[in-house]
Enzyme design. Structure first.
Site, short mmCIF file in Angstrom:
data_model
loop_
_atom_site.label_atom_id
_atom_site.label_comp_id
_atom_site.label_asym_id
_atom_site.label_seq_id
_atom_site.Cartn_x
_atom_site.Cartn_y
_atom_site.Cartn_z
N HIS A 1 40.96 -69.04 -57.36
CA HIS A 1 40.63 -67.83 -56.61
C HIS A 1 39.67 -68.13 -55.46
O HIS A 1 38.90 -67.27 -55.03
CB HIS A 1 40.00 -66.78 -57.53
CG HIS A 1 40.90 -66.29 -58.60
ND1 HIS A 1 41.14 -67.01 -59.76
CD2 HIS A 1 41.67 -65.16 -58.71
CE1 HIS A 1 41.98 -66.35 -60.53
NE2 HIS A 1 42.32 -65.23 -59.91
N GLU B 1 51.25 -57.02 -55.91
CA GLU B 1 50.77 -56.89 -57.29
C GLU B 1 49.53 -55.99 -57.33
O GLU B 1 48.56 -56.24 -56.62
CB GLU B 1 50.46 -58.27 -57.86
CG GLU B 1 51.66 -59.19 -57.89
CD GLU B 1 51.30 -60.66 -57.89
OE1 GLU B 1 50.13 -60.97 -58.23
OE2 GLU B 1 52.15 -61.50 -57.56
N ASP C 1 45.44 -68.05 -53.12
CA ASP C 1 45.75 -69.15 -54.04
C ASP C 1 47.13 -69.01 -54.66
O ASP C 1 47.73 -70.00 -55.11
CB ASP C 1 44.71 -69.22 -55.15
CG ASP C 1 43.28 -69.10 -54.64
OD1 ASP C 1 42.98 -68.04 -54.03
OD2 ASP C 1 42.49 -70.03 -54.84
N PHE C 2 47.64 -67.78 -54.72
CA PHE C 2 48.92 -67.51 -55.39
C PHE C 2 50.11 -67.55 -54.43
O PHE C 2 51.25 -67.32 -54.84
CB PHE C 2 48.90 -66.13 -56.05
CG PHE C 2 47.76 -65.91 -57.02
CD1 PHE C 2 47.09 -66.98 -57.60
CD2 PHE C 2 47.35 -64.63 -57.34
CE1 PHE C 2 46.04 -66.78 -58.47
CE2 PHE C 2 46.30 -64.42 -58.22
CZ PHE C 2 45.64 -65.49 -58.79
N ILE C 3 49.85 -67.85 -53.17
CA ILE C 3 50.91 -67.74 -52.15
C ILE C 3 51.89 -68.91 -52.18
O ILE C 3 52.98 -68.83 -51.63
CB ILE C 3 50.28 -67.61 -50.75
CG1 ILE C 3 51.25 -66.94 -49.76
CG2 ILE C 3 49.85 -68.97 -50.22
CD1 ILE C 3 50.60 -66.58 -48.43
N PHE D 1 45.91 -62.93 -54.18
CA PHE D 1 44.94 -63.95 -53.78
C PHE D 1 45.71 -65.02 -53.02
O PHE D 1 46.83 -65.38 -53.40
CB PHE D 1 44.24 -64.57 -54.98
CG PHE D 1 43.23 -63.67 -55.64
CD1 PHE D 1 41.89 -63.69 -55.25
CD2 PHE D 1 43.60 -62.81 -56.65
CE1 PHE D 1 40.96 -62.87 -55.86
CE2 PHE D 1 42.67 -61.98 -57.27
CZ PHE D 1 41.35 -62.01 -56.88
N PRO E 1 54.10 -70.29 -54.25
CA PRO E 1 55.51 -70.12 -54.58
C PRO E 1 56.35 -69.52 -53.46
O PRO E 1 57.57 -69.65 -53.46
CB PRO E 1 55.48 -69.20 -55.82
CG PRO E 1 54.15 -69.42 -56.42
CD PRO E 1 53.23 -69.64 -55.26
N GLU F 1 55.58 -64.05 -56.28
CA GLU F 1 55.21 -64.11 -54.87
C GLU F 1 56.40 -64.39 -53.95
O GLU F 1 56.47 -63.86 -52.84
CB GLU F 1 54.13 -65.17 -54.66
CG GLU F 1 52.74 -64.74 -55.15
CD GLU F 1 52.62 -64.76 -56.67
OE1 GLU F 1 51.75 -64.05 -57.21
OE2 GLU F 1 53.40 -65.50 -57.32
#
Length: 457
Positions: free
Chosen positions: A349, A248, A305-307, A303, A309, A280
């Site tokens: 984050h 992204e 934190d978004f991993i 980030f 999924p 993700e």
């Protein structure tokens, strides 16, 4: 259930990027079209007009759940929303399936993109040996569909068309029986697969000589960690024509939210440094596909934190490919992500995710604490035949400064560094080392782990 779709998109993307006329076909049951991976893959394939065919075998049941309770409307009707045609065929009619597939291949090779084929068919047997299918469907229903079995119906067609002779039929049956018997014999005489720790890694981390000297920094002008990462990426892209990076906001003009990938698209092209949707699981699946197609892939998660999924894809697919293939397949995939707190990023984050992944066999984790380590570990990760997750402490992106090494600089994965000698206390840590601010006059030693693997051979 479902990860094959995003992986197929990665393979198709890489084949298209290389200018081949190959077409990827990926199949699954109608139950898998409820998974998010399927929708993310369909969207990505439509965006890039990928040469991929989605073949959905609608056998009317997801184990025991009937299609009416799992699919709203027609599966094929969903294709329009993803910018591709959807075709419904009789899945028990071999010629009809062949015709639709041939047309989809031609469409893909002409550059018009993907096709979704929904093949209406049936599963005659139970889902597994432990599945009692009599509790959710009648014998009459099963027998009705058995009359549509494509093997005897196509055989009858070939006989009526004077294509299949009795002699040829006997030859085919004899050959099939012999092939099955040979496979059974090989299986029964194969070694007992009792080694649960073999082939976990293609390049296992093996302890060598103990570290006893303070690690000296490499030569180079001073700079910060984000500059070191960006320079390392540029050097790697110059060295490896098959290297791609994506995620992204990765592409120019943005060049990443922290500017780690700035300039890569402009210098090396939009087919090597490119953006993805906010998905993700797709990012990791595409990375698997690109690596499986023979290229080197860097998947960036914006980030850490978004991993989450993508957890299933990383743990069940990325980390286990070499093990599941008995050492036949490598997966040279690097996963980069900024992680940790320290930038006032609040809950979404600031997460530190290393504990989730450091225990996963088949996956290697590295965490740099200096600019030279960031550059050298990233280069080693890209060149490693195993998947490597690079956790970059975003607090240190511009706070940590030090020598910026040349493009040839490498830091071995799995080798710690002695940062300081001491007599009273030994600190073993990683990333941001600030013990000197609290220990006062205590004589202490500091070991920086840098990273390692989750175990196994």
């Amino acid at each position: 259930i479902g990860p094959q779709y995003t992986q197929a998109c990665g393979i198709a993307f890489d084949l298209k990027r290389k200018g081949t006329d190959s077409v990827v076909i990926v199949d699954g049951g109608e139950g898998s079209t409820s998974e998010g991976d399927w929708h993310e893959a369909m969207n990505y394939a439509g965006i890039h007009k990928l040469p991929v065919i989605f073949l959905i075998q609608n056998n009317l049941y997801a184990i025991s759940v009937p299609a009416a309770s799992e699919v709203a409307g027609l599966v094929a009707a969903r294709a329009e929303g993803f910018g591709m045609p959807g075709v419904v065929v009789d899945g028990n009619n071999i010629l009809e399936v062949y015709g639709a597939t041939a047309a989809a291949v031609e469409r893909a090779r002409s550059g018009d993109g993907p096709t979704l084929i929904e093949a209406k068919t049936y599963r005659y047997y139970a889902h597994t040996s432990d599945d009692d299918d009599k509790v959710y469907r009648t014998r009459e229903e099963v027998e009705l569909w058995r009359r549509k079995d494509p093997i005897p119906t196509f055989k009858q067609y070939l006989v009526e068309q004077r294509i299949l002779t009795a002699k040829r039929e006997q030859e085919i049956e004899k050959a099939v029986i012999a092939e099955i018997a040979d496979a059974v014999a090989k299986t029964e005489t194969a070694p007992d697969p009792m080694d649960a720790h073999g082939h976990v890694y293609s390049k296992p981390i093996t302890p060598t000589e103990a570290v006893t000297d303070i690690e000296q920094p490499p030569a180079g002008e001073d700079g910060n960690m984000i500059t070191a990462i960006n320079r390392s990426l540029h050097g790697l892209f110059e060295s490896y024509d098959d290297l791609v990076i994506f995620g992204e906001d990765v592409a120019d003009p943005k060049g990443g939210v922290f500017k780690a990938t700035a300039g890569l698209t402009d210098e090396f092209g939009a087919d090597r440094s490119f953006n993805t949707p906010i998905a993700e699981a797709l990012v990791i699946g595409v990375g698997i596909g690109i690596a499986a197609a023979g290229s080197r892939a860097i998947a960036e998660i914006q980030f850490a934190d978004f991993i989450h999924p993508a957890f299933d894809g990383i743990v069940s697919e990325v980390a286990r490919t070499h093990y599941r293939s008995n050492g036949r397949w490598n997966l040279p995939l690097t996963i980069r992500t900024p992680y940790g707190g320290g930038i006032h990023g609040a809950m979404y984050h600031s997460q530190s995710i290393e504990a989730f992944y450091a225990h996963v066999p088949g996956l290697k984790i590295v965490v740099p604490s200096t600019p030279s380590d960031a550059a050298g570990l990233l280069a080693s990760a890209v060149e490693d035949p195993d998947p490597v997750m690079v956790l970059e402490p975003k607090k240190l992106y511009r706070l940590a400064t030090g020598p910026l090494p040349g493009p040839e600089h490498r830091v071995p994965i799995g080798k710690a560094a002695l940062r300081r000698m001491g007599d009273d206390l030994t600190t073993v840590s990683y990333t941001h080392l600030r013990a000197h601010e609290t220990l006062g006059s205590i004589s202490y030693a500091v070991f920086c782990l840098k990273g390692g693997g989750g175990g196994g051979g």
